[in-house]
Design a protein around this motif. Sequence first.
Motif, PDB file in Angstrom:
ATOM      1  N   PRO A 126     -13.413  -1.610   8.303  1.00 12.47           N
ATOM      2  CA  PRO A 126     -11.969  -1.384   8.165  1.00 12.47           C
ATOM      3  C   PRO A 126     -11.240  -2.116   9.287  1.00 12.47           C
ATOM      4  O   PRO A 126     -11.660  -2.072  10.446  1.00 12.47           O
ATOM      5  N   TYR A 145      -1.086   8.719   2.874  1.00 12.26           N
ATOM      6  CA  TYR A 145      -1.628   7.363   2.993  1.00 12.26           C
ATOM      7  C   TYR A 145      -3.044   7.376   3.573  1.00 12.26           C
ATOM      8  O   TYR A 145      -3.900   6.608   3.150  1.00 12.26           O
ATOM      9  N   LYS A 146      -3.277   8.262   4.531  1.00 14.06           N
ATOM     10  CA  LYS A 146      -4.625   8.369   5.108  1.00 14.06           C
ATOM     11  C   LYS A 146      -5.634   8.831   4.056  1.00 14.06           C
ATOM     12  O   LYS A 146      -6.764   8.358   4.016  1.00 14.06           O
ATOM     13  N   PHE A 197       0.796  -1.227   0.000  1.00 14.21           N
ATOM     14  CA  PHE A 197       0.000   0.000   0.000  1.00 14.21           C
ATOM     15  C   PHE A 197       0.830   1.280   0.000  1.00 14.21           C
ATOM     16  O   PHE A 197       0.669   2.138  -0.875  1.00 14.21           O
ATOM     17  N   TYR A 198       1.722   1.433   0.971  1.00 10.46           N
ATOM     18  CA  TYR A 198       2.485   2.689   1.042  1.00 10.46           C
ATOM     19  C   TYR A 198       3.300   2.909  -0.227  1.00 10.46           C
ATOM     20  O   TYR A 198       3.327   4.015  -0.782  1.00 10.46           O
ATOM     21  N   SER A 251      -6.372   5.960   1.816  1.00  9.13           N
ATOM     22  CA  SER A 251      -7.199   4.983   2.539  1.00  9.13           C
ATOM     23  C   SER A 251      -8.658   5.424   2.558  1.00  9.13           C
ATOM     24  O   SER A 251      -9.566   4.613   2.346  1.00  9.13           O
ATOM     25  N   LYS A 252      -8.894   6.707   2.805  1.00  9.53           N
ATOM     26  CA  LYS A 252     -10.270   7.211   2.830  1.00  9.53           C
ATOM     27  C   LYS A 252     -10.935   7.017   1.470  1.00  9.53           C
ATOM     28  O   LYS A 252     -12.094   6.595   1.370  1.00  9.53           O
ATOM     29  N   SER A 294      -7.556  -2.077   9.073  1.00 10.43           N
ATOM     30  CA  SER A 294      -6.322  -1.307   9.120  1.00 10.43           C
ATOM     31  C   SER A 294      -6.414  -0.260   8.014  1.00 10.43           C
ATOM     32  O   SER A 294      -7.420  -0.162   7.330  1.00 10.43           O
ATOM     33  N   ILE A 295      -5.355   0.492   7.853  1.00  8.62           N
ATOM     34  CA  ILE A 295      -5.378   1.582   6.891  1.00  8.62           C
ATOM     35  C   ILE A 295      -5.541   1.073   5.458  1.00  8.62           C
ATOM     36  O   ILE A 295      -6.034   1.791   4.582  1.00  8.62           O
ATOM     37  N   ASP A 296      -5.176  -0.193   5.205  1.00  9.65           N
ATOM     38  CA  ASP A 296      -5.160  -0.672   3.821  1.00  9.65           C
ATOM     39  C   ASP A 296      -5.938  -1.961   3.602  1.00  9.65           C
ATOM     40  O   ASP A 296      -5.763  -2.610   2.559  1.00  9.65           O
ATOM     41  N   GLU A 297      -6.787  -2.347   4.532  1.00 14.49           N
ATOM     42  CA  GLU A 297      -7.573  -3.560   4.318  1.00 14.49           C
ATOM     43  C   GLU A 297      -8.890  -3.500   5.074  1.00 14.49           C
ATOM     44  O   GLU A 297      -9.022  -2.809   6.085  1.00 14.49           O
ATOM     45  N   SER A 325      -4.902  -4.181  -5.769  1.00 15.89           N
ATOM     46  CA  SER A 325      -5.466  -4.858  -4.596  1.00 15.89           C
ATOM     47  C   SER A 325      -5.627  -6.341  -4.881  1.00 15.89           C
ATOM     48  O   SER A 325      -5.642  -6.774  -6.032  1.00 15.89           O
TER      49      SER A 325
END
Length: 410
Positions: free
Chosen positions: A102, A82-83, A14-15, A86-87, A104-107, A140
Amino acid sequence: MKHKVILHIDMNSFYASVEMSYDPKLRGKPIAIAGNVEKRKGIIVTSSYEARAKGVQTAMPVWKALNLCPKLILLPPNFERYKSASKAMFDILRSYTDLVEPVSIDEGYMDVSDYLSKGHPYQLAEEIQRRLQSELDLPSSIGIAPNKFLAKMASDMKKPLGITILRKRDIESKLWPLPIEEMHGIGKRTTEKWKKLQINTIGDLAKANERTIELHFGINGIRLLKKANGHDERPVDPNSIHEFKSVGHSTTLPFDTNNEGKILKEIGKLVQMVQQRLKRKKVCAFGVQLMIRYHDWRTITRSKKIEEPLQEDAAIYSIAMKLFKDHWNGESIRLIGISTYDIVDQKYAYKQLDLFEYESEEKKYRLNETVEQLREKFGEKVFRNLQEITEDESTPSPIRTSFQRDFLEH
């Protein structure tokens, strides 16, 4: 009984993918996010698949990563970027259903059971994956299954850009042959303990004796055994996002007091409870907030954001104590609360470590993992410090309540 269809959406690298989307010139190159990009400091937070192909791994010291991949492009973390990504990702998921959880930030998980009347869930997964790629330029992997555990395992089976269906009838052929360390919920640090019991695959766990598993791993072991057999009754819970945003505790004192020693002792207890929850959730925090409710119900909150992620109680206590000493007016207090916020999954947290600190940090982490495992198996009171043992047991215990409600309302 209505059949459930659960999707698990897991963003790939993700990052690194967000950075490549932000700067397309990085696409196809080995890149890594590091807490400190200097060669002799910092560790790898995450890396692109091109870097992973060269042996670069999460939590690897930067100098080692550069030795393995001299052309590695190192970037500092940009959590605001990243936030934001994610949103946008979760906005796309919620355009299909309100049942999005949600984790985590990416899943996250989606309950798309109602979609069965409209078409095959594989078609929906393809559409979601396509939108994430075309609208956000982010790859993804998606797992499709009748429960959360199987959906999570399925999404890990094809990366990047995979879609996998894992039905209960496929468990024996697709899930059971996998090594035990690949099972969601089993940490790398406990793998050897499982293998000592001759549990080398998920199938071995599925067929294991329940009493033996409970003896060695407690109630959590029983949960894992059930999951290995494809059983997971947890619903997709959209409200869990509020738990993810902050982790806190508060205590109403048995009587109003301005005794600084007693107040600091309560802060210490609260910090320990917060740290245990951060560990259980496997998250770190970038901020600490203190709440003080005085004898006349006046309430103040004071907070401090930091650059390094927090999870250890000593660091949290140090910040909480300074907030208290800087902002307490000396009057009697009836309630005190500690909360951590700006939560991030610990696998994405970073700490700037020099070479001399790295080994000691690893040892401390292993010790903390052991302590938390014992607490989980035998209960919170398995460890008591000398002060708790010798103090007067007749003193009434303060009532502990969730700090989150107070945190949001004041």
